[in-house]
Scaffold this motif. Structure first.
Motif, PDB file in Angstrom:
ATOM      1  N   TRP A 283      -9.676   1.342  -1.940  1.00 40.19           N
ATOM      2  CA  TRP A 283      -8.514   2.199  -1.661  1.00 40.19           C
ATOM      3  C   TRP A 283      -8.088   2.901  -2.957  1.00 40.19           C
ATOM      4  CZ3 TRP A 283      -3.635   2.391  -3.748  1.00 40.19           C
ATOM      5  CH2 TRP A 283      -2.715   3.243  -3.118  1.00 40.19           C
TER       6      TRP A 283
ATOM      7  N   GLU B  52       1.058   4.174  -2.799  1.00 38.38           N
ATOM      8  CA  GLU B  52       0.841   5.567  -2.389  1.00 38.38           C
ATOM      9  C   GLU B  52       1.973   6.461  -2.859  1.00 38.38           C
ATOM     10  OE1 GLU B  52      -1.303   8.376  -1.384  1.00 38.38           O
ATOM     11  OE2 GLU B  52      -2.064   6.569  -0.388  1.00 38.38           O
ATOM     12  N   TYR B  53       3.167   5.866  -2.957  1.00 43.01           N
ATOM     13  CA  TYR B  53       4.357   6.636  -3.315  1.00 43.01           C
ATOM     14  C   TYR B  53       4.307   7.095  -4.778  1.00 43.01           C
ATOM     15  CZ  TYR B  53       9.228   7.470  -4.636  1.00 43.01           C
ATOM     16  OH  TYR B  53      10.373   8.009  -5.134  1.00 43.01           O
TER      17      TYR B  53
ATOM     18  N   TRP C  33      -5.194   2.260  -7.559  1.00 39.47           N
ATOM     19  CA  TRP C  33      -6.411   1.945  -6.818  1.00 39.47           C
ATOM     20  C   TRP C  33      -6.549   0.451  -6.606  1.00 39.47           C
ATOM     21  CZ3 TRP C  33      -6.288   3.443 -11.880  1.00 39.47           C
ATOM     22  CH2 TRP C  33      -6.792   2.557 -12.816  1.00 39.47           C
TER      23      TRP C  33
ATOM     24  N   ILE D 116       0.840  -1.202   0.000  1.00 43.38           N
ATOM     25  CA  ILE D 116       0.000   0.000   0.000  1.00 43.38           C
ATOM     26  C   ILE D 116       0.873   1.249   0.000  1.00 43.38           C
ATOM     27  CG2 ILE D 116      -1.675   1.335   1.308  1.00 43.38           C
ATOM     28  CD1 ILE D 116      -2.932  -1.006  -0.023  1.00 43.38           C
TER      29      ILE D 116
ATOM     30  N   ASN E 187      -5.042   6.199  -4.238  1.00 41.94           N
ATOM     31  CA  ASN E 187      -4.009   7.115  -3.744  1.00 41.94           C
ATOM     32  C   ASN E 187      -4.362   8.563  -4.104  1.00 41.94           C
ATOM     33  OD1 ASN E 187      -3.476   7.216  -6.469  1.00 41.94           O
ATOM     34  ND2 ASN E 187      -1.325   6.599  -6.321  1.00 41.94           N
ATOM     35  N   LYS E 188      -3.535   9.477  -3.639  1.00 40.17           N
ATOM     36  CA  LYS E 188      -3.812  10.904  -3.857  1.00 40.17           C
ATOM     37  C   LYS E 188      -3.748  11.271  -5.343  1.00 40.17           C
ATOM     38  CE  LYS E 188      -2.123  12.337   0.686  1.00 40.17           C
ATOM     39  NZ  LYS E 188      -1.097  13.130   1.408  1.00 40.17           N
ATOM     40  N   SER E 189      -2.850  10.612  -6.078  1.00 47.53           N
ATOM     41  CA  SER E 189      -2.731  10.901  -7.507  1.00 47.53           C
ATOM     42  C   SER E 189      -4.013  10.551  -8.244  1.00 47.53           C
ATOM     43  CB  SER E 189      -1.564  10.117  -8.110  1.00 47.53           C
ATOM     44  OG  SER E 189      -0.328  10.534  -7.545  1.00 47.53           O
TER      45      SER E 189
END
Length: 502
Positions: free
Chosen positions: A40, A23-24, A30, A19, A42-44
């Protein structure tokens, strides 16, 4: 009917490290359960699709994504579920281009409970390809319509690139050789190459081999001698094309510009400049000589008039008649000199060209000079004289001056003048041959200068303008006049005139 629920999903099944890795990434990632709900992102992902976390988690794609993306997403995900392995999909639509890596997430019982995905946005690549396509179109137009010939010779010595102007130039030069064009074919075809000094190019001075050795050649002038004997002039530049990594030469870029028209214009300008300088020099000499030659008869007339006046005052009439005849001869010479000066001036003005029968011109000349011809017991022979383009009045002056000179400088034998014509291409070469003492070949140029007298004159005085006038008139007709050095006896003058088309 009992509803079958999907197996429960726990992020612990993937692992915190996985995960964290997703996220990195600065690309959308997703995880979605097999029932299609997101567990889930990620921010991107949120940034790319411009959504909030609460709009996505436990929601399906139809809730926040456009229909075309939803359809593609389900199709690709279904393929992953069926094949139970990781797959990569390349998706390209009008507004975007992406590569999506999807992998199934298995439970301990080897059931697929979710699909994890990472999307690589290729929008920047799409923009670069568009820019590259525009650049390619630009350079193709540039290469096609540039005024210079452009060639690229690769490491196999093949002409990999020839632009439109280059192909046209090869065609103009008569190249019919095989394609692809190689340096060997090129070198054989352009074998007659010369530098500005007229020296043929040796192997070590040829431009392309020098460029292969690393030399940069800029605007070197080359002369090509064609099969028809004509010459064409070019400016050639050659630059080695090097590999950026190892700096090795991978090819040669050759540009060639045809400067034949410019070269011919410069040569014409140089000739006209030389002619102007020559005319200025002649004008300077003409003014000096005219003043000098006119001064003598005027001074003699004044002196003779003074002698006659003194004789009359003393009523001494014995020498008056002799002095009067001498005065009249001097006045006649002065009048002749003035006439020749006017003829010389007229020969410099633009003249009207028309159809001229040279036979008629010669007959009028003989009529004008009949007294002189009769006194010299001369005979003029001619036949089959052509019709030419010219000015009859001016051409009569030419015949008149040359025949008058032959009479003036005739030898002891009865004078015979022969006039003939010979056709050479579009021109007629007119010859006027006499049987007099002739003219030394050393003076063949000098005799056409104003006020130049190179033969002894025992019978009459000459202004020294006759042949100079002839040259000006013939040049006004676009021809040339010269003293033929061939005759063993007498003098033979030749000049060219433009013939009429048949």
């Amino acid at each position: 009917m009992q509803t079958i629920l999907p197996p429960p999903f726990d992020k612990m099944m993937i692992g915190n490290s996985c995960i964290a890795l997703l996220e990195y990434f600065h690309q959308p990632a997703w995880i979605r359960r097999v029932d299609g709900r997101y567990v889930w992102v990620n921010k991107s992902f949120l940034k790319f699709f411009n959504v909030k976390m609460e709009d996505v988690i436990d929601k399906v794609s139809e809730d926040f994504l456009p229909p075309e993306i939803v359809e593609t997403s389900y199709i690709t995900e279904q393929e992953v579920l069926e094949k139970r392995c990781s797959l990569t999909f390349h998706i390209e639509q009008k507004q975007f281009r992406t590569t999506i890596h999807k992998t199934p997430v298995f439970s301990d019982s080897n059931e697929i409970i979710a699909v994890a995905a990472l999307m690589i946005d290729l929008k920047q690549e799409l923009e670069l390809e568009t820019q590259l396509a525009h650049a390619k179109d630009f350079y193709e137009i540039l290469l096609t319509y540039m005024g210079e010939c452009l060639f690229f010779i690769n490491k196999n010595n093949e002409f990999e690139l020839i632009n439109k102007r280059g192909k046209e130039a090869l065609n103009d030069l008569g190249f019919k050789g095989p394609l692809p064009l190689t340096y060997e074919i090129w070198d054989n075809f352009l074998s007659n190459r010369y530098n500005t000094q007229g020296k043929k190019y040796t192997e070590d001075r040829k431009i392309i081999p020098r460029a292969w050795k690393g030399e940069v050649i800029l605007n070197e002038e080359i002369c090509l001698e064609l099969k028809d004997g004509c010459q064409k002039f070019f400016l050639a530049s050659a630059t080695p094309f090097r590999n950026k990594n190892d700096n090795c030469i991978q090819g040669v870029i050759l540009t060639v510009t045809d400067i034949t028209k410019e070269k011919n214009l410069l040569n014409t300008l140089a000739q006209k400049t030389k002619l102007v300088e020559q005319r200025n020099q002649e004008l300077h000499q003409f003014a000096y000589s005219a003043a000098h030659d006119l001064r003598d008869p005027l001074r003699n007339i004044s002196l003779l008039a003074s002698f006659i006046d003194e004789k009359l005052k003393k009523q001494d009439y014995e020498e008056v008649e002799f002095l009067l005849k001498k005065l009249l001869n001097t006045a006649a010479y002065g009048g002749s000199l003035v006439k020749n000066l006017l003829d010389y001036s007229a020969a410099n003005r633009e003249i009207k060209m028309e159809v001229v029968c040279l036979k008629d011109v010669v007959n009028r000349t003989i009529t004008t000079l009949s007294n002189l011809i009769e006194q010299a017991e001369g005979k003029i022979i001619f036949n089959n004289l052509p019709i030419v383009r010219g000015n009859a009045q001016q051409l009569q002056i030419v015949f008149q001056n040359i025949i008058s000179n032959a009479i003036r400088y005739k030898g002891q034998d009865p004078l015979v003048i022969s006039i003939s014509a010979e056709r050479k291409s579009s021109l007629w070469v007119i010859s006027i041959q006499d049987n007099g003492p002739g003219i030394n070949e050393d003076f063949k140029e000098e005799i056409f200068l104003p006020f130049k007298r190179v033969r002894a004159n025992t019978n009459s005085r000459s202004s020294g303008l006759g042949l100079s006038i002839c040259r000006r008139i013939i040049e006004q007709h676009g021809g040339k006049i010269w003293l033929d050095p061939q005759p063993q006896t007498g003098a033979c003058f030749k000049f060219t005139l433009e013939g009429m088309q048949d």
